[in-house]
Motif scaffolding. Structure first.
Motif, PDB file in Angstrom:
ATOM      1  N   HIS A 127       0.831  -1.201   0.000  1.00 14.66           N
ATOM      2  CA  HIS A 127       0.000   0.000   0.000  1.00 14.66           C
ATOM      3  C   HIS A 127       0.868   1.254   0.000  1.00 14.66           C
ATOM      4  N   LEU A 128       0.454   2.228  -0.783  1.00 15.59           N
ATOM      5  CA  LEU A 128       1.169   3.493  -0.920  1.00 15.59           C
ATOM      6  C   LEU A 128       0.222   4.635  -0.618  1.00 15.59           C
ATOM      7  N   VAL A 129       0.681   5.613   0.146  1.00 12.44           N
ATOM      8  CA  VAL A 129      -0.127   6.796   0.444  1.00 12.44           C
ATOM      9  C   VAL A 129       0.728   8.036   0.233  1.00 12.44           C
ATOM     10  N   CYS A 130       0.277   8.912  -0.662  1.00 12.37           N
ATOM     11  CA  CYS A 130       0.947  10.185  -0.914  1.00 12.37           C
ATOM     12  C   CYS A 130       0.099  11.288  -0.310  1.00 12.37           C
ATOM     13  N   LEU A 131       0.707  12.159   0.496  1.00 15.16           N
ATOM     14  CA  LEU A 131      -0.090  13.171   1.184  1.00 15.16           C
ATOM     15  C   LEU A 131       0.623  14.507   1.256  1.00 15.16           C
ATOM     16  N   HIS A 132      -0.182  15.544   1.449  1.00 11.12           N
ATOM     17  CA  HIS A 132       0.287  16.915   1.618  1.00 11.12           C
ATOM     18  C   HIS A 132      -0.642  17.560   2.628  1.00 11.12           C
ATOM     19  N   LEU A 133      -0.181  17.661   3.867  1.00 10.39           N
ATOM     20  CA  LEU A 133      -1.020  18.180   4.944  1.00 10.39           C
ATOM     21  C   LEU A 133      -1.053  19.701   4.939  1.00 10.39           C
ATOM     22  N   GLY A 134      -2.007  20.260   5.691  1.00  6.00           N
ATOM     23  CA  GLY A 134      -2.237  21.700   5.715  1.00  6.00           C
ATOM     24  C   GLY A 134      -1.171  22.485   6.463  1.00  6.00           C
ATOM     25  N   LEU A 135      -1.252  23.809   6.344  1.00  4.96           N
ATOM     26  CA  LEU A 135      -0.276  24.700   6.971  1.00  4.96           C
ATOM     27  C   LEU A 135      -0.599  24.990   8.428  1.00  4.96           C
ATOM     28  N   LEU A 136      -1.872  24.891   8.811  1.00  2.62           N
ATOM     29  CA  LEU A 136      -2.282  25.213  10.178  1.00  2.62           C
ATOM     30  C   LEU A 136      -2.191  23.978  11.067  1.00  2.62           C
ATOM     31  N   GLU A 137      -1.731  24.165  12.313  1.00  4.63           N
ATOM     32  CA  GLU A 137      -1.493  23.019  13.187  1.00  4.63           C
ATOM     33  C   GLU A 137      -2.770  22.251  13.500  1.00  4.63           C
ATOM     34  N   ASN A 138      -3.863  22.946  13.794  1.00  4.35           N
ATOM     35  CA  ASN A 138      -5.119  22.260  14.076  1.00  4.35           C
ATOM     36  C   ASN A 138      -5.618  21.502  12.849  1.00  4.35           C
ATOM     37  N   GLU A 139      -5.386  22.090  11.687  1.00  5.87           N
ATOM     38  CA  GLU A 139      -5.749  21.438  10.424  1.00  5.87           C
ATOM     39  C   GLU A 139      -4.968  20.134  10.265  1.00  5.87           C
TER      40      GLU A 139
END
Length: 248
Positions: A127-139
């Motif tokens: 399994h492969l997961v590519c991600l880009h999380l948000g800039l805000l810490e709560n986000e």
């Protein structure tokens, strides 16, 4: 099925240089090819942009993903995340092996920050997961919990897993959730004892980009910061060599 993998992750900054003035897709493709990676995780890949297509002479006729994959990575998946009037961009995975399935999961918390993660499965249950999380810490916290919930309910806990991308997690709170909560390893930390500092490109001081794994042995991991990699993006790339411990 191969048991040896070279994995590379890079935020390509929509195909532009760090100043956002020069289109550098050709240079990115050259460096990706030279890396000899067989799995490439990309963030900020433009699926379409009418404005850039009109303004830039060398804008690809097809998508950025197809231009970068060319004949090297014949299998690829794209997850459309940020959608706007003149186009869209998101995450992508390039693979030498075929996908048996893939899906894009929307984890947007705010309307002004459209995010998602791309989940692909290769033959042999990898399994492969590519991600880009948000800039805000709560986000990021909420997105990390969505990721953990998704993994726990959709992927066998014994299945080989690679998660890679730009986490924007310089305080390493998401990192602790993934390593301590899920028992994942981070490739650079395994080899060097700490997460790689990958941002900003010109003088990297923040650990933003990561490669997490389960079911693999890490043989090597390096931050890509040589001369050829300084021509584009605002992030350093990260690359690791892995060996699959056993197939399920």
């Amino acid at each position: 099925m191969t048991h040896e993998f070279r994995v590379l992750t890079l935020n390509i900054h929509k195909g532009f240089s760090m100043s956002s003035r020069r289109l550098v897709l050709a240079q990115i493709r050259e460096q990706l090819r030279a890396s000899r990676a067989n799995l490439v995780f990309l963030q900020e890949v433009v699926g379409d942009n009418e404005r850039h297509r009109r303004r830039h002479k060398h804008w690809p006729a097809d998508t950025q993903l197809e231009f970068l994959a060319d004949t090297v990575w014949t299998h690829h998946a794209y997850g459309k995340n940020a959608i706007y009037q003149h186009g869209h961009h998101g995450n992508a995975i390039l693979s030498e092996q075929p996908f048996v399935a893939w899906d894009n999961i929307n984890v947007s918390v705010h309307h002004f920050s459209q995010r998602g993660f791309l989940h692909g499965e290769l033959a042999g249950g990898i399994h492969l997961v590519c991600l880009h999380l948000g800039l805000l810490e709560n986000e990021r916290k909420r997105q990390t919990e969505q990721l953990v919930h998704y993994l726990q309910h959709n992927i066998d806990e014994q299945a080989p897993l690679i998660i890679a991308g730009d986490l924007n997690d310089w305080r390493k709170r998401c990192h602790r959730r993934l390593t301590e909560g899920l028992g994942l390893q981070e490739a650079h930390e395994v080899i060097h004892g700490q997460c790689a500092r990958t941002y900003p490109l010109i003088y990297p001081v923040l650990p933003m980009d990561r490669i997490y794994l389960r079911g693999f042995k890490v043989r090597h991991c390096e931050r890509l910061h040589g001369a050829g990699w300084r021509q584009f993006s605002d992030h350093c790339g990260l690359m690791t060599d892995l060996t699959l411990k056993h197939a399920i």
